[in-house]
Scaffold this motif. Structure first.
Motif, short mmCIF file in Angstrom:
data_model
loop_
_atom_site.label_atom_id
_atom_site.label_comp_id
_atom_site.label_asym_id
_atom_site.label_seq_id
_atom_site.Cartn_x
_atom_site.Cartn_y
_atom_site.Cartn_z
N UNK A 35 34.13 50.53 33.42
CA UNK A 35 33.69 49.74 34.65
C UNK A 35 34.21 48.56 34.50
N UNK A 36 34.30 47.50 35.44
CA UNK A 36 35.06 46.33 35.36
C UNK A 36 34.23 45.10 36.35
N UNK A 37 33.74 44.33 35.56
CA UNK A 37 33.24 43.15 36.36
C UNK A 37 34.36 42.02 36.98
N UNK A 38 34.53 42.15 38.30
CA UNK A 38 35.52 41.52 38.94
C UNK A 38 34.83 40.15 39.41
N UNK A 39 34.71 39.44 38.22
CA UNK A 39 34.21 37.98 38.11
C UNK A 39 34.94 37.05 39.18
N UNK A 40 34.23 35.99 40.01
CA UNK A 40 35.34 35.31 40.48
C UNK A 40 34.25 34.02 40.83
N UNK A 41 35.01 33.03 40.92
CA UNK A 41 34.14 31.68 41.36
C UNK A 41 34.78 31.02 42.70
N UNK A 42 35.90 31.35 43.06
CA UNK A 42 36.37 30.71 44.49
C UNK A 42 37.67 31.51 44.74
N UNK A 43 37.53 32.23 46.10
CA UNK A 43 38.58 32.90 46.69
C UNK A 43 38.97 31.92 47.75
N UNK A 44 40.25 31.41 47.83
CA UNK A 44 40.83 30.63 48.74
C UNK A 44 40.78 31.30 49.99
N UNK A 45 41.40 30.49 51.01
CA UNK A 45 41.61 31.07 52.21
C UNK A 45 42.82 31.95 52.51
N UNK A 46 43.68 31.83 51.39
CA UNK A 46 44.63 32.74 51.14
C UNK A 46 44.45 34.20 50.42
N UNK A 47 43.02 34.30 50.34
CA UNK A 47 42.79 35.60 49.51
C UNK A 47 43.18 35.38 47.84
N UNK A 48 43.19 34.47 47.32
CA UNK A 48 43.63 34.31 45.82
C UNK A 48 42.53 33.71 45.31
N UNK A 49 42.23 34.34 43.97
CA UNK A 49 41.22 33.70 43.21
C UNK A 49 41.99 32.48 42.39
N UNK A 50 41.12 31.33 42.56
CA UNK A 50 41.86 30.03 42.11
C UNK A 50 42.14 30.08 40.82
N UNK A 51 41.24 30.49 39.83
CA UNK A 51 41.32 30.27 38.49
C UNK A 51 41.59 31.60 37.61
N UNK A 52 41.61 32.82 38.15
CA UNK A 52 41.56 33.97 37.48
C UNK A 52 42.88 34.79 37.90
N UNK A 53 43.95 35.21 37.12
CA UNK A 53 45.17 35.77 37.55
C UNK A 53 44.82 37.15 37.66
N UNK A 54 44.40 37.53 38.93
CA UNK A 54 44.04 38.84 39.18
C UNK A 54 45.17 39.69 39.62
N UNK A 55 46.58 39.21 39.73
CA UNK A 55 47.68 39.92 39.81
C UNK A 55 48.04 40.59 38.39
N UNK A 56 47.67 39.72 37.38
CA UNK A 56 48.09 40.07 36.24
C UNK A 56 47.19 41.25 35.46
N UNK A 57 45.77 40.93 36.01
CA UNK A 57 44.73 41.76 35.56
C UNK A 57 44.75 43.27 36.19
N UNK A 58 45.16 43.30 37.38
CA UNK A 58 45.26 44.53 37.91
C UNK A 58 46.42 45.32 37.38
N UNK A 59 47.67 44.58 37.25
CA UNK A 59 48.83 45.12 36.69
C UNK A 59 48.40 46.02 35.32
N UNK A 60 47.73 45.18 34.31
CA UNK A 60 47.35 45.72 33.06
C UNK A 60 46.45 46.78 33.19
N UNK A 61 45.47 46.99 34.27
CA UNK A 61 44.60 48.13 34.69
C UNK A 61 45.44 49.15 35.02
N UNK A 62 46.41 49.16 35.76
CA UNK A 62 47.39 50.06 36.15
C UNK A 62 48.24 50.78 34.93
N UNK A 63 48.48 49.88 34.24
CA UNK A 63 49.20 50.34 33.10
C UNK A 63 48.43 51.13 32.12
N UNK A 64 47.26 50.49 31.92
CA UNK A 64 46.56 51.21 31.20
C UNK A 64 45.86 52.61 31.62
#
Length: 336
Positions: A258-287
């Motif tokens: 299980x994964x805790x999708x921690x986030x502090x601020x989603x911008x109006x562009x639907x991007x988490x300001x401080x956490x690189x979810x693109x990298x995270x999801x790519x790793x989860x897919x790879x694994x």
């Protein structure tokens, strides 16, 4: 890349709303279902009256199952606590810790959960002692790997070694994405400035985080700059947060469920300001990760002194992002 990653929500994300009673349990679950986040995670103490002090609230458990059936959602994880250091004015003995965890396993089973979340501070020997009981209940106990700890920390390595030695598959990990804060969260900085941190010190701390400067040096520099009180508190955040590498999850993936999708601020562009979810999801897919990413919104505490907390909107933004990263269609309720 094909995958079996699913979307969910920890109802912890709606803590402001449930505390202020602007959202009921049904409101929370209906909202999750509408946005296609069908996995539901709970903190027992937040969601069920009196747990664990007064035992299992039977009527509320029945209501929970009725809601799961009504909205087609899936129970995923019960996040349990074990305050073993301050229990009844004394440390909790080992046998009582084991009994307490088994009680939470019973509760998780009654809720239909697959997993229960263990706090990172719990001794691995306690969890190993509960592994057989968890197996009998059809549950797994997942240690939350939470900043400032990470997958190369000796305490986490100790847990991993204990799990392997036990031979049990009922023991695993639940990574919190707060390990991967690659940029100092904007909402943190703004709150500290409102709390009295001079702008030049706030800018200095933010830059120091960007440069990965050792936190002890930053604390000393801030003191020499005349920083006190809130400035020291802001600098202290560098001790408890860091930009670890998502790829370190790969070596532990067989025990990550299980994964805790921690986030502090989603911008109006639907991007988490401080956490690189693109990298995270790519790793989860790879694994080959096959579990849920359960939203865990914690920006509320950083803005509630100055702005309305819009938990539902923030969660919706995260799930639009997750739909994009997971190559999933965007449900109607998420379409702006």
């Amino acid at each position: 890349m094909s995958h079996d990653i699913k979307r969910g929500v920890s109802l912890y994300s709606f803590q402001n709303d449930t505390f202020l009673r602007t959202m009921s349990l049904e409101d929370c679950i209906r909202t999750c279902a509408e946005i296609g986040a069908m996995g539901i995670e709970v903190v027992g103490e937040q969601t069920f009256t009196g747990w664990p002090e007064v035992g299992m609230p039977e009527a509320e458990i029945a209501h929970w199952h009725a809601l799961m059936e009504r909205y087609g959602t899936t129970p995923v994880c019960h996040d349990f606590m074990l305050d073993y250091k301050r229990y009844k004015g004394r440390p909790m003995p080992f046998d009582e810790q084991v009994a307490s965890v088994k009680r939470d396993l019973d509760f998780g089973a009654r809720l239909g959960m697959k997993y229960i979340r263990a706090l990172v501070s719990i001794n691995p020997d306690v969890l190993v002692a509960c592994a057989g009981y968890a197996e009998d209940k059809g549950l797994k106990i997942l240690l939350e790997v939470h900043a400032p700890l990470h997958f190369d920390h000796p305490w986490i390595i100790r847990h991993a070694e204990a799990y392997e030695k036990s031979g049990s598959q009922a023991l695993g990990f639940l990574p919190d994405m707060g390990m991967f804060v690659h940029r100092f969260p904007r909402v943190w900085k703004e709150r500290f400035v409102r709390n009295g941190v001079p702008q030049h010190i706030a800018d200095f701390i933010e830059k120091a985080y960007e440069d990965r400067t050792l936190s002890e040096y930053v604390l000393l520099d801030v003191q020499q700059m005349g920083g006190t009180g809130p400035s020291i508190a802001m600098a202290e955040t560098l001790r408890h947060n860091a930009a670890f590498e998502p790829k370190r999850m790969l070596d532990f993936m067989p025990r990550i469920h299980n994964i805790h999708g921690k986030f502090y601020e989603m911008t109006e562009d639907d991007v988490e300001y401080s956490i690189p979810y693109d990298e995270i999801v790519a790793v989860l897919k790879q694994g080959g990760y096959q579990g849920h990413i359960c939203s865990e919104y914690e920006g509320n505490r950083w803005i509630e002194d100055a702005h309305p907390v819009q938990s539902v909107e923030q969660v919706k933004r995260q799930h639009r992002m997750l739909c994009r990263l997971l190559d999933q269609p965007i449900p109607a309720a998420l379409q702006a």
